[in-house]
Design a protein around this motif. Structure first.
Motif, PDB file in Angstrom:
ATOM      1  N   MET A 211       1.034  39.182  57.627  1.00  0.00           N
ATOM      2  CA  MET A 211       2.383  39.707  57.464  1.00  0.00           C
ATOM      3  C   MET A 211       2.585  41.014  58.240  1.00  0.00           C
ATOM      4  N   VAL A 212       1.524  41.779  58.426  1.00  0.00           N
ATOM      5  CA  VAL A 212       1.607  43.001  59.249  1.00  0.00           C
ATOM      6  C   VAL A 212       1.916  42.607  60.692  1.00  0.00           C
ATOM      7  N   ALA A 631       3.605  47.047  57.145  1.00  0.00           N
ATOM      8  CA  ALA A 631       2.809  47.599  58.251  1.00  0.00           C
ATOM      9  C   ALA A 631       2.784  49.121  58.176  1.00  0.00           C
ATOM     10  N   ASP A 632       1.777  49.712  58.778  1.00  0.00           N
ATOM     11  CA  ASP A 632       1.637  51.160  58.851  1.00  0.00           C
ATOM     12  C   ASP A 632       1.506  51.547  60.313  1.00  0.00           C
ATOM     13  N   MET A 633       2.435  52.392  60.765  1.00  0.00           N
ATOM     14  CA  MET A 633       2.515  52.736  62.181  1.00  0.00           C
ATOM     15  C   MET A 633       1.202  53.296  62.731  1.00  0.00           C
ATOM     16  N   VAL A 634       0.435  53.976  61.883  1.00  0.00           N
ATOM     17  CA  VAL A 634      -0.774  54.638  62.365  1.00  0.00           C
ATOM     18  C   VAL A 634      -1.991  53.721  62.261  1.00  0.00           C
ATOM     19  N   ALA A 638      -3.084  49.407  66.688  1.00  0.00           N
ATOM     20  CA  ALA A 638      -3.623  48.407  67.633  1.00  0.00           C
ATOM     21  C   ALA A 638      -2.823  47.109  67.529  1.00  0.00           C
ATOM     22  N   VAL A 639      -2.450  46.731  66.308  1.00  0.00           N
ATOM     23  CA  VAL A 639      -1.642  45.517  66.099  1.00  0.00           C
ATOM     24  C   VAL A 639      -0.261  45.719  66.722  1.00  0.00           C
TER      25      VAL A 639
END
Length: 681
Positions: A211-212, A631-634, A638-639
């Motif tokens: 899902m990220v 999701a987490d921007m940091v 890489a994703v």
């Protein structure tokens, strides 16, 4: 049936009242509900006491061995009872659960979840259940959601599971087969099921991974598609202005541009001369000279026969920009107007008429610029300063007051360049990385609270020499949770400490008019010491202010501390920043050290990213970077980069726009109005 169109009220067990409470969390449809992801999991699988370490959170099956002992302290209570598990005798302790006393019968089986204290041979119980009543949680991994109000964890868990039962079959796959195979991702339906109810932590992580990627890929697809579509659109304003005219204006400035400013000037003028709509982010450290770049862009817009608008977050900042731009533009016959909430009556009416007839070339203002009765003759450039202070709708309303105007967005929140380019995929990014000539560095010191007397002496010396000082505190009023000096108490104690100086108070609960009044008094040196919360972070230039003191500095993020420090050092005198903090952790101490070591905002941002870790870097939406559900921007950077490359590759492939395989993705872009050419904020 489309899950985006089914109201959440259709889920069994969701009453009109509950639906209203879900709306407060942004949950309006079934799709919103099933995409309301947990932020962590509670592991209720049974563990053996021989395997656990001190401080572990565990679930254990035990037998009640004694009579519960209850102690009351007013409304609060503590209850203990002897237990045995696998021949291991221990004490279980409940706080404020006295109603369980009658159920704790010797010989009865019980399942306990809590924190294990090895030294005391004790379990502090957070959850307990009895197998003879039918076990619900033990042996499972349970999701934990961000909730509040009257919504409980058990209710949201049950409701999401109910939604999955009713509508799970309607969950569509949106990612193409090629990407699923490339990254070995589980199907969308299974991922959503497992993210809410994983068999174990590992399965929850695999579901999250899927899902990220999807969330970041769709975000990038939107940006890349928007770029591709708009690159074909030559319906922006092509500003025609001679280089010699621009050079004449730049020569008239009382200082020389830095190399970084010259480079950014070229990038912006190149964009403005093209028939495409400019959408550029200008990021620069505090005091790097962004306003001058905005002035050159506005000058170019007016000399091309159009008008420019400059929107800033506060009235006093608007007034300051209006004064400085009027001074720069006056020799070139460019008229500057100021429109804020304080401009009323006849004055406002005349200004609006002048703007509509094209007699006012450049308008500077607050959100007053986006009111319905504000019209332009030919708005071709919109500049917004500290864009995150304005909502998406506010910015787009201003943009619609012109015919596809160029947009220049400025921010003083430094973001590592690779992150900025990836996050703002629909914007070109320009960076001012060097300090203008003549700007003095700010000396930064870190001291403990017990040195406050020396700090007060420092304040007294600076003010006695005719300078001014800021004193920043994290909170407005008493908080039981945080033992920090609050602004109101600090203000009173500073008045007592400095009876000969005038002390001002500024905080977020004051009205905009009250804040502006205080800042005007400080600007005019009618107030020598300003006690404030972080509302001064984006404020007016006070060149005479040379001292920034920040109480409980370890309560702030590094980037925020750097922004606050940038309020001083704007004049000819040496300036100082004093951080007062007693950080308890190594990370806290390291953060104080970063600020004393460097005053380069980009280096501070890089270290902030390292020290604060995932999720915290962007703090209170301070950079305008989009927020994600999962999701987490940091930590997922890489994703994010992989998703950007995948999206760019797909959009550039002609088959993406026609092949049935990509129909779900085109449907998504349609739903997000990208295919209508809407500007993405």
């Amino acid at each position: 049936m489309n899950l985006h169109e089914i109201p959440v009220r259709q889920v069994s067990g969701v009453s009109a009242l509950k639906a209203g409470e879900l709306h407060a969390f942004g949950i309006f449809t079934v799709n919103d509900l099933i995409e309301y992801y947990p932020f962590r999991y509670e592991d209720y699988r049974l563990k053996s006491l021989t395997e656990v370490k001190d401080g572990d959170k565990i679930t254990v099956q035990a037998k009640i061995m004694g009579v519960p002992v209850l102690q009351r302290y007013g409304r609060k209570s503590r209850m203990t009872c002897k237990m045995v598990a696998e021949d291991w005798m221990f004490t279980s302790t409940w706080f404020n659960r006295h109603f369980l006393r009658d159920q704790l019968v010797a010989g009865r089986e019980i399942i306990l979840t809590g924190k294990w204290d090895l030294k005391r041979n004790q379990l502090t119980v957070s959850d307990s259940e009895f197998p003879d009543k039918g076990v619900q949680r033990s042996g499972t991994v349970q999701p934990v959601y961000s909730i509040g109000g009257k919504i409980t964890q058990s209710w949201i868990r049950k409701t999401i599971q109910q939604a999955m039962q009713q509508y799970g079959e309607l969950i569509p796959e949106i990612l193409p087969e090629g990407l699923l195979k490339q990254y070995d991702l589980m199907s969308r339906k299974r991922a959503i099921q497992r993210i809410h109810l994983p068999q174990d932590q590992a399965e929850g992580q695999l579901a999250r991974r899927r899902m990220v990627y999807e969330e970041l890929f769709l975000f990038q697809l939107k940006l890349q598609a928007y770029r591709a579509i708009n690159h074909e659109r030559m319906d922006g304003v092509a500003h025609i202005v001679e280089n010699s005219i621009i050079r004449e204006f730049v020569r008239s400035l009382p200082f020389e541009l830095t190399d970084a400013q010259k480079q950014v000037e070229l990038e912006i003028l190149r964009d403005m001369r093209s028939p495409y709509c400019m959408n550029r982010l200008l990021q620069g450290d505090v005091g790097s000279g962004k306003t001058v770049i905005a002035a050159i862009a506005l000058f170019a817009a007016v000399k091309s026969g159009h008008q420019g608008a400059f929107m800033v977050p506060t009235e006093i900042l608007a007034e300051q920009h209006a004064r400085s731009l009027a001074k720069m533009f006056e020799p070139f016959g460019i008229s500057v107007g100021l429109l804020t909430g304080s401009v009323t009556g006849r004055k406002r009416k005349d200004l609006l008429a002048s703007l509509q007839m094209g007699l006012t070339d450049v308008i500077i203002g607050t959100h007053a610029l986006i009111q319905e009765d504000v019209f332009f003759r030919s708005l071709s450039l919109v500049v917004t300063d500290e864009q995150h202070r304005f909502g998406v709708n506010q910015r787009s309303v201003l943009r619609r007051k012109g015919f596809n105007p160029d947009v220049l967005t400025m921010t003083a929140t430094p973001i590592p360049r690779t992150l900025a380019i990836t996050a703002f995929g629909d914007m070109d990014v320009s960076t001012l990385s060097e300090r203008p000539k003549g700007r003095k560095p700010i000396s930064t010191y870190w001291v403990k609270h017990d040195m406050m007397d020396r700090v007060l002496g420092f304040i007294s010396r600076e003010i006695s020499q005719g300078r001014q000082a800021y004193l920043i505190t994290p909170l407005i009023e008493e908080s039981e949770k945080l033992d920090v000096q609050n602004a109101i108490d600090l203000y009173v104690s500073m008045q007592q400490a400095f009876p000969d100086f005038r002390v001002g108070l500024l905080h977020g609960r004051m009205t905009p008019g009250e804040k502006d009044e205080v800042m005007r008094a400080f600007y005019a040196n009618e107030v020598q010491l300003l006690v404030s919360t972080t509302v001064v972070e984006v404020g007016v230039d006070v060149p005479n202010a040379t001292l920034m003191i920040i109480m409980d500095a370890d309560r702030f993020g590094l980037s925020q501390l750097h922004q606050l420090r940038g309020r001083v050092g704007r004049g000819e005198h040496a300036s100082y920043c004093v951080l007062i903090a007693d950080p308890k952790t190594e990370v806290g101490q390291e953060r104080m050290k970063v600020l004393t070591d460097t005053d380069d905002g980009f280096e501070v941002a890089r270290r902030d990213l390292e020290l604060r870790g995932p999720g915290d870097f962007f703090g209170t939406k301070q950079s305008g970077v989009p927020e994600f559900r999962i999701a987490d921007m940091v930590s997922d950077f890489a994703v994010l980069e992989a998703a950007r490359d995948d999206a760019a590759r797909l959009v550039a492939d002609a088959s993406f726009w026609t092949s049935p395989e990509f129909e779900p993705l085109r449907g998504y872009l349609q739903r997000e109005q990208v295919l209508q050419g809407e500007v993405i904020d």
